[in-house]
Scaffold this motif. Structure first.
Motif, short mmCIF file in Angstrom:
data_model
loop_
_atom_site.label_atom_id
_atom_site.label_comp_id
_atom_site.label_asym_id
_atom_site.label_seq_id
_atom_site.Cartn_x
_atom_site.Cartn_y
_atom_site.Cartn_z
N HIS A 156 -2.20 6.75 2.14
CA HIS A 156 -3.05 6.62 3.32
C HIS A 156 -4.37 5.92 2.97
CE1 HIS A 156 -4.98 7.33 7.11
NE2 HIS A 156 -5.93 8.01 6.53
N GLY A 157 -4.98 6.32 1.88
CA GLY A 157 -6.25 5.71 1.49
C GLY A 157 -6.12 4.22 1.23
N TYR A 158 -5.10 3.83 0.48
CA TYR A 158 -4.92 2.42 0.14
C TYR A 158 -4.66 1.60 1.40
CZ TYR A 158 -3.86 -1.52 -2.89
OH TYR A 158 -3.90 -2.73 -3.55
N VAL A 159 -3.71 2.07 2.21
CA VAL A 159 -3.35 1.35 3.43
C VAL A 159 -4.55 1.27 4.38
CG1 VAL A 159 -1.94 1.54 5.52
CG2 VAL A 159 -0.88 1.77 3.28
N SER A 160 -5.29 2.35 4.51
CA SER A 160 -6.45 2.35 5.41
C SER A 160 -7.51 1.36 4.95
CB SER A 160 -7.05 3.75 5.51
OG SER A 160 -6.13 4.63 6.10
N LEU A 161 -7.80 1.36 3.66
CA LEU A 161 -8.78 0.41 3.14
C LEU A 161 -8.28 -1.02 3.26
CD1 LEU A 161 -9.95 2.35 -0.04
CD2 LEU A 161 -11.35 1.77 1.97
N GLU A 162 -7.01 -1.23 2.97
CA GLU A 162 -6.45 -2.58 3.04
C GLU A 162 -6.50 -3.12 4.47
OE1 GLU A 162 -2.36 -4.94 1.80
OE2 GLU A 162 -2.25 -2.78 2.10
N THR A 163 -6.08 -2.33 5.44
CA THR A 163 -6.05 -2.81 6.82
C THR A 163 -7.45 -2.98 7.40
OG1 THR A 163 -5.72 -0.56 7.67
CG2 THR A 163 -3.75 -1.90 7.32
N ALA A 164 -8.43 -2.27 6.83
CA ALA A 164 -9.81 -2.41 7.29
C ALA A 164 -10.54 -3.55 6.57
CB ALA A 164 -10.56 -1.10 7.09
N GLY A 165 -9.83 -4.26 5.68
CA GLY A 165 -10.46 -5.36 4.95
C GLY A 165 -11.35 -4.87 3.82
N GLY A 166 -11.08 -3.68 3.32
CA GLY A 166 -11.94 -3.09 2.29
C GLY A 166 -11.73 -3.59 0.88
N HIS A 187 -12.12 -7.83 -3.54
CA HIS A 187 -12.20 -8.17 -4.96
C HIS A 187 -11.36 -9.41 -5.25
CE1 HIS A 187 -13.98 -4.23 -5.13
NE2 HIS A 187 -12.88 -3.70 -4.65
N SER A 188 -11.56 -9.97 -6.43
CA SER A 188 -10.85 -11.21 -6.76
C SER A 188 -9.36 -10.98 -7.04
CB SER A 188 -11.51 -11.88 -7.97
OG SER A 188 -11.45 -11.00 -9.10
N GLN A 189 -8.96 -9.80 -7.52
CA GLN A 189 -7.55 -9.56 -7.81
C GLN A 189 -6.77 -9.39 -6.51
OE1 GLN A 189 -6.75 -6.50 -10.65
NE2 GLN A 189 -4.56 -6.52 -10.29
N ALA A 190 -5.57 -9.93 -6.50
CA ALA A 190 -4.72 -9.84 -5.31
C ALA A 190 -4.41 -8.38 -4.97
CB ALA A 190 -3.43 -10.62 -5.53
N VAL A 191 -4.43 -8.07 -3.70
CA VAL A 191 -4.18 -6.71 -3.23
C VAL A 191 -2.78 -6.25 -3.62
CG1 VAL A 191 -4.05 -5.24 -1.17
CG2 VAL A 191 -5.85 -6.96 -1.36
N ASP A 192 -1.79 -7.14 -3.51
CA ASP A 192 -0.42 -6.76 -3.88
C ASP A 192 -0.31 -6.44 -5.37
OD1 ASP A 192 0.46 -7.03 -1.27
OD2 ASP A 192 1.24 -9.06 -1.57
N ALA A 193 -1.04 -7.16 -6.20
CA ALA A 193 -1.01 -6.88 -7.64
C ALA A 193 -1.63 -5.51 -7.92
CB ALA A 193 -1.75 -7.97 -8.42
N SER A 194 -2.71 -5.19 -7.24
CA SER A 194 -3.32 -3.87 -7.40
C SER A 194 -2.39 -2.77 -6.93
CB SER A 194 -4.63 -3.78 -6.62
OG SER A 194 -5.63 -4.56 -7.21
N TRP A 195 -1.70 -3.01 -5.82
CA TRP A 195 -0.75 -2.04 -5.28
C TRP A 195 0.32 -1.75 -6.34
CZ3 TRP A 195 -0.04 1.35 -1.46
CH2 TRP A 195 1.24 1.72 -1.07
#
Length: 189
Positions: free
Chosen positions: A150-160, A163-171
């Motif tokens: 929930h935290g990851y998805v909520s931050l991701e969808t809110a544009g949170g 950072h320079s690293q790709a969001v999918d790579a962090s996931w």
């Protein structure tokens, strides 16, 4: 009423679609009635109030999410199950933002609400079977996973995540870390 084809199921699905378009918190009886071309008053023969409508959307969303999770988990265990479950969760939240928000709606503990919420938790416990966690560690792990997803998805969808690293790579790296944690769960103190 019959000419508009209004049923509880059609209202619920239309409200879920509306939630994805305008946000779950903006779903009202009036907005839904406009979509069906009927008066607000005619809606009340199918739903009690806006809370009842939102509860129906929440139950639908929890059911859909549990079905996706079940399909993702089929035949998988361990890290493979974790990644499949997590991706099903994340994909659902990104494809259906309003429905996803509805999964966070506080439900009354009646049988339909309890069944939908319980099925969602059971899917998380199913993925944890591959990690052989006893209680109460399993409950702790369910809470950890739900909190992370929930935290990851909520931050991701809110544009949170700017950072320079790709969001999918962090996931993917975070799922690797969760797998390591689940395989090495700390013992009860």
């Amino acid at each position: 009423m019959a000419r508009a084809g209004v049923t509880v199921e059609r209202l619920t699905r239309a409200a879920a679609d509306l939630a994805d378009e305008i946000g779950f918190e903006n779903v009202t009886v009036s907005a839904l009635a406009r979509g069906f071309g009927v008066t607000d008053a005619s809606m009340y023969s199918h739903i009690r109030n806006v809370r009842d409508l939102r509860t129906k959307v929440a139950i639908l969303a929890l059911t859909e999410l549990a079905e996706r999770a079940a399909a993702a988990l089929a035949g998988r265990s361990g890290k493979d199950a974790l990644v499949a479950f997590a991706n099903a969760y994340r994909d659902y939240a990104r494809e259906h933002p309003g429905r996803y928000a509805a999964t966070r709606f506080e439900l009354d503990p009646d049988s339909a609400s309890a069944e939908a919420a319980t099925r969602h938790s059971e899917m998380t416990r199913a993925l944890l079977r591959g990690y052989d966690l006893p209680e109460p560690a399993q409950t702790d792990a369910v809470r950890l996973l739900h909190g992370f997803f929930h935290g990851y998805v909520s931050l991701e969808t809110a544009g949170g995540f700017s950072h320079s690293q790709a969001v999918d790579a962090s996931w993917a790296r975070n799922l690797d870390a969760l797998d390591v944690l689940l395989r090495n769960w700390p013992s009860q103190m």
